[in-house]
Design an enzyme around this catalytic site. Sequence first.
Site, PDB file in Angstrom:
ATOM      1  N   ASP A 295       0.808  -1.233   0.000  1.00 19.21           N
ATOM      2  CA  ASP A 295       0.000   0.000   0.000  1.00 19.21           C
ATOM      3  C   ASP A 295       0.833   1.272   0.000  1.00 19.21           C
ATOM      4  OD1 ASP A 295      -2.276  -1.485  -0.008  1.00 19.21           O
ATOM      5  OD2 ASP A 295      -2.771  -1.190   2.090  1.00 19.21           O
ATOM      6  N   ASP A 519      -7.174  -5.140  10.758  1.00 21.51           N
ATOM      7  CA  ASP A 519      -6.742  -4.099   9.826  1.00 21.51           C
ATOM      8  C   ASP A 519      -6.590  -2.751  10.518  1.00 21.51           C
ATOM      9  OD1 ASP A 519      -6.831  -5.779   7.538  1.00 21.51           O
ATOM     10  OD2 ASP A 519      -8.994  -5.498   7.423  1.00 21.51           O
TER      11      ASP A 519
END
Length: 580
Positions: A295, A519
Amino acid sequence: MSRSRTGSAAPPSRRRTALLAACTLMAATGATATALTAQAGAAAPGCRVDYQVTNQWSTGFGANVTVTNTGDPVSAWTLEWTYAGNQRIGQAWNATATQSGAVVTARNAPYNGSLATGASASFGFNASYSGTNAVPTTFKLNGVTCNGVPDPGPGPTDPPPPTGSRVDNPYAGAKVYVNPEWSAKAAAEPGGSRISNQPTGVWLDRIAAINGVNGGMGLRAHLDEALRQKGTGELAIQLVIYNLPGRDCAALASNGELGPTEIEKYRTQYIDPIATILADPKYAGLRIVTTVEIDSLPNLVTNVSPRATATPNCDVMKANGNYIKGVGYALNKLGAIGNVYNYVDAGHHGWLGWDDNFGPSAELFKQAATSEGSTVSKVHGFIVNTANYSALKEDHFKIEDSVNGVSVRQSKWVDWNRYTDELSYAQAMRAKLVSLGFDQNLGMLIDTSRNGWGGTARPAGPGATTNVDTYVNGGRYDRRIHLGNWCNQAGAGLGERPKAAPAAGIDAYVWMKPPGESDGSSSQIPNDEGKGFDRMCDPTYTGNARNGNSMSGALPNSPVAGHWFSAQFQELMKNAHPAL
């Protein structure tokens, strides 16, 4: 698949393959494969074709085809074959496929038509059939037939690689490391012993993780345990390199410990110590897979000004170049170690599948791979869908479908994306990267740890054809509220179990994100790990531009990113597909 990395000479098998005059055909159904090499004197262009049936049921099947040009360079390609049965091509991706009678003609997409000598392109399709589904035996590339005789395989001058040597696919023929710390947590959960022996990634998400946090295992401890698990065979261990300056600039849940300008600290206190440990001759017999900086790079395309999704933090990281420098430095240092296999993060189809994201991201990947002294030869492959939920393969709708004259691409769910799932996206991204100069046999990984979407909500067929939205929404496996939702998603399930070489161009399905690790926290939780609070992890959040101002779809009561989240683990097991 074959690769030559770090500029060294190719092994004997690579050299022998490169000398074949024209065409090799490889056809595979399940685990069965035959190989044909060309007769001497065949006309150029030549080809090597890998036709692989990846999924088959009573009335249909899916297949992937990789064509490699072994003759003269071509600017466009057409591949033809003839079916022996009543197979009928339906949806195709990364190529335009038509059929007349039993004859199939596949033509390149606009972005993968140019094939230099030795270059390859991959495409896939779904088809129907009844009775038998025989693999085609003859292919034509731009009108030239690929014929031949069976490949005799390795001979006296073409031995298999010795134990511990560099290989084409580090997952092939190898066990994969089971992290005992994750395994213990999984086994302690009710029903968790069903998956606690699965291999998962080891996340090095801060400097302290190198030596171990709070009495936990550090990098050397994991490598030592990997040697124990290896025994006399081969073993791959998966490491996630994840500590860039200004990390995860578009979200807050997984921000890191290093500020935007701390590139030198990243180099000297994070990458250099990791490289020193991995280069220890003690670990030379391990296949060390590194997935580099999840990411990061795509943010420099999608979340910078003047995009509506821009964030100030991403603008800063684009301006200072430290994402590019950090990734290049990591690839250069780690790729110099003979038994390290670098895979760079390439987002997922729900992030980069649009035209204005796809090509620019691929160009950016090459920029990073050739910075700080690195070269494309130090990139063994790319990984997609890491820690994400995008379905591996959507069976009930395809990108070419239309309802009442309205394209599937116009549905609210697809929203003009070019791809419907991760497999088609990964294969297309691979083709694009090869066209930019990456190794022609680049390998892709797909994280399937949380994209199974099974359970009672899994559709058994297409949606109603009332309109394009009912058609897509009724048939899609991915049950997220919006494709942009990414945090602790309710209803998600374990996906395909880790396996090597499951489809054309794919080195492995992996569980890089350990199931059960959060997460991000659903509310603000103070911590010393540099991890913030992102509203996308809050189940009451009504969204932002990146998820179409939709509800977040997150589970409640979640802990800080990376910490154990029992409720999520149970949800993933309950909704696993294939079911546990």
